[in-house]
Design an enzyme around this catalytic site. Structure first.
Site, PDB file in Angstrom:
ATOM      1  N   ALA A 274       1.302   1.534  11.603  1.00  0.00           N
ATOM      2  CA  ALA A 274       1.565   0.841  10.339  1.00  0.00           C
ATOM      3  C   ALA A 274       0.270   0.653   9.559  1.00  0.00           C
ATOM      4  CB  ALA A 274       2.201  -0.516  10.610  1.00  0.00           C
TER       5      ALA A 274
ATOM      6  N   ASN B 114       0.857  -1.192   0.000  1.00  0.00           N
ATOM      7  CA  ASN B 114       0.000   0.000   0.000  1.00  0.00           C
ATOM      8  C   ASN B 114       0.894   1.244   0.000  1.00  0.00           C
ATOM      9  OD1 ASN B 114       0.486   0.871   2.862  1.00  0.00           O
ATOM     10  ND2 ASN B 114      -0.335  -1.188   3.226  1.00  0.00           N
TER      11      ASN B 114
ATOM     12  N   ILE C 253      -2.776  -6.875  14.551  1.00  0.00           N
ATOM     13  CA  ILE C 253      -1.748  -6.613  15.576  1.00  0.00           C
ATOM     14  C   ILE C 253      -2.302  -5.701  16.661  1.00  0.00           C
ATOM     15  CG2 ILE C 253       0.560  -5.662  15.953  1.00  0.00           C
ATOM     16  CD1 ILE C 253       1.088  -6.354  12.929  1.00  0.00           C
TER      17      ILE C 253
END
Ligand code: CTP
Length: 393
Positions: free
Chosen positions: A270, A206, A302
């Site tokens: 992130a 991305n 995460i």
């Protein structure tokens, strides 16, 4: 006693150096001042001398200065060299390695860490030349206290105002190893995109540059935190004073985060890929026949994993929500769904945000939300770090 060498360059904000000297001395630091010719147009050597209680240096070629203390000696007698305010001109000189006056000579001769607090007109700050100089200084480990956003003396509005003397002092203390607001805390930060392999030569990725996550890692470190940054593949340098682990995939990122626990703070900046291949092809997929169907499975979350209640949960878990519509509603829903304490939401549909230098965010907490103005990602990071420090105190 720790000692700073304070270089005061030219600019309207030079008067704020006086308050910085006062605060630094109050905090028990020794201060030696160097005033550039430009700086002397705005403040007098006498005021610096009165507040610092020490001789003020100004002229490279003064024979009395050279016999008392050579410029090499001056640049090494301090524990930290601070440039505040740092003009666009001085930042360019440091970046280029020029040494045409005492201040720039000292900066080239020093073997000590350097901290700069830029101050200039918003257009000068946003000029490509200044941006490139700042990026270069960051790669050399120069600590930056980013300018504030606000009304400027020239009547314009935006980033460029010298950071508050209190914020500069906090960064000085952190650089000297003294207690910043996050001293003794461990922060883990995720940043950048992930690369999910399709076959040995192709991957799903991305547009994340890692700029915001890296800036947050640096800003937390500037407040004294021990910072572990887990970064996907990015083209920017590792931030100074941060331990950086490089990974490619979401699964690797999660493993690195698990290995870094326990932590007091987790900031998941992130842009983790949502999917990975059910089975990446071991050999390059050839284009013979119909295009291949990519069978994807979901990646581990995460952020949600970190936010699960338990003894390993960081005291403050912060996620990001990159949205292209209906930002406020989706961000608050995401905060509740992921179980994190704060969500920092941005509208990545706007031009130049994803992969760009600036960001415009809203911070969602259990107590409601606040919107920050659009500003440089370093300024956004400094503000987020400041709020994290205040929250944990
Ligand atoms: N995140 C994560 N692990 C993932 C996916 C996301 O840690 N596998 C984190 C990101 O770092 C970010 C937050 O979750 O802090 C939000 O990511 P985002 O992609 O915007 O949200 P999603 O949960 O993927 O939801 P959607 O794609 O539906 O918007």
């Amino acid at each position: 006693m720790k000692r700073i060498l304070l270089i005061v360059t030219g600019g309207i904000a030079a008067y704020k150096a006086l308050e910085l000297i006062r605060l630094a001395r109050q905090a028990g630091l020794g201060v030696t001042c160097v005033l550039t010719r430009g700086g002397a147009e705005f403040v007098t050597p006498l005021s610096l001398q009165a507040l610092s209680g020490a001789k003020v240096y100004g002229d490279l070629f003064s024979l009395t200065d050279e016999s008392e203390m050579g410029h090499i000696e001056l640049s090494r007698a301090a524990d930290l060299v601070v440039v505040a305010p740092a003009s666009a001109d001085m930042l360019a000189k440091i970046a280029a390695g020029l040494a045409d006056d005492l201040a720039s000579t000292l900066l080239l001769a020093t073997d000590k860490p350097v901290l700069v607090a830029p101050s200039m007109n918003v257009r000068m700050w946003q000029h490509q030349a200044t941006t490139a100089n700042m990026a270069l200084l960051a790669t050399r480990g120069v600590i930056v206290v980013p300018p504030d956003v606000g009304e400027m003396a020239c009547g314009e509005f935006g980033p460029g105002r010298l950071a508050a003397p209190e914020a500069i002092l906090a960064a000085i203390k952190a650089a000297l190893g003294g207690g910043g607001a996050l001293a003794g805390r461990h922060a883990i930060v995720t940043s950048g995109p992930t690369h999910e392999p399709i076959d040995p030569v192709r991957y799903i990725a991305n547009r994340s540059s890692g700029r915001q996550g890296h800036a947050i890692a640096a800003a937390l470190a500037a407040l004294g935190a021990r910072v572990t940054l887990v970064s996907g593949p990015v083209a920017i340098p590792d931030p100074p004073q941060v331990t950086t682990t490089h990974v490619e995939t979401a699964v690797q990122m999660q493993a690195a985060i698990q290995a870094a626990l326990p932590a007091d703070i987790a900031v998941c900046a992130a842009a983790v890929g949502d999917w990975q291949m059910a089975a990446a092809a071991p050999q390059k997929i050839k284009k013979n026949g119909a295009p291949p169907a990519l069978h994807l499975v979901e990646n581990p979350d995460i952020l949600a994993g970190l936010a699960v209640p338990g003894p390993m949960r960081p005291a403050l878990v912060v996620g990001f929500a990159a949205e292209t519509q209906d930002v406020a509603a989706l961000a608050e829903a995401k905060r509740l769904r992921k179980g994190c304490d704060w969500i920092i939401a941005n509208n990545v549909g706007g031009t130049g945000i994803m992969g760009g230098m600036e960001n415009e965010v809203m911070i969602f907490t259990a107590a409601g939300h606040i919107a920050l103005p659009r500003m440089d990602k370093h300024a956004v990071a400094a503000e987020i770090a400041r709020r994290i420090g205040a929250h944990l105190q």
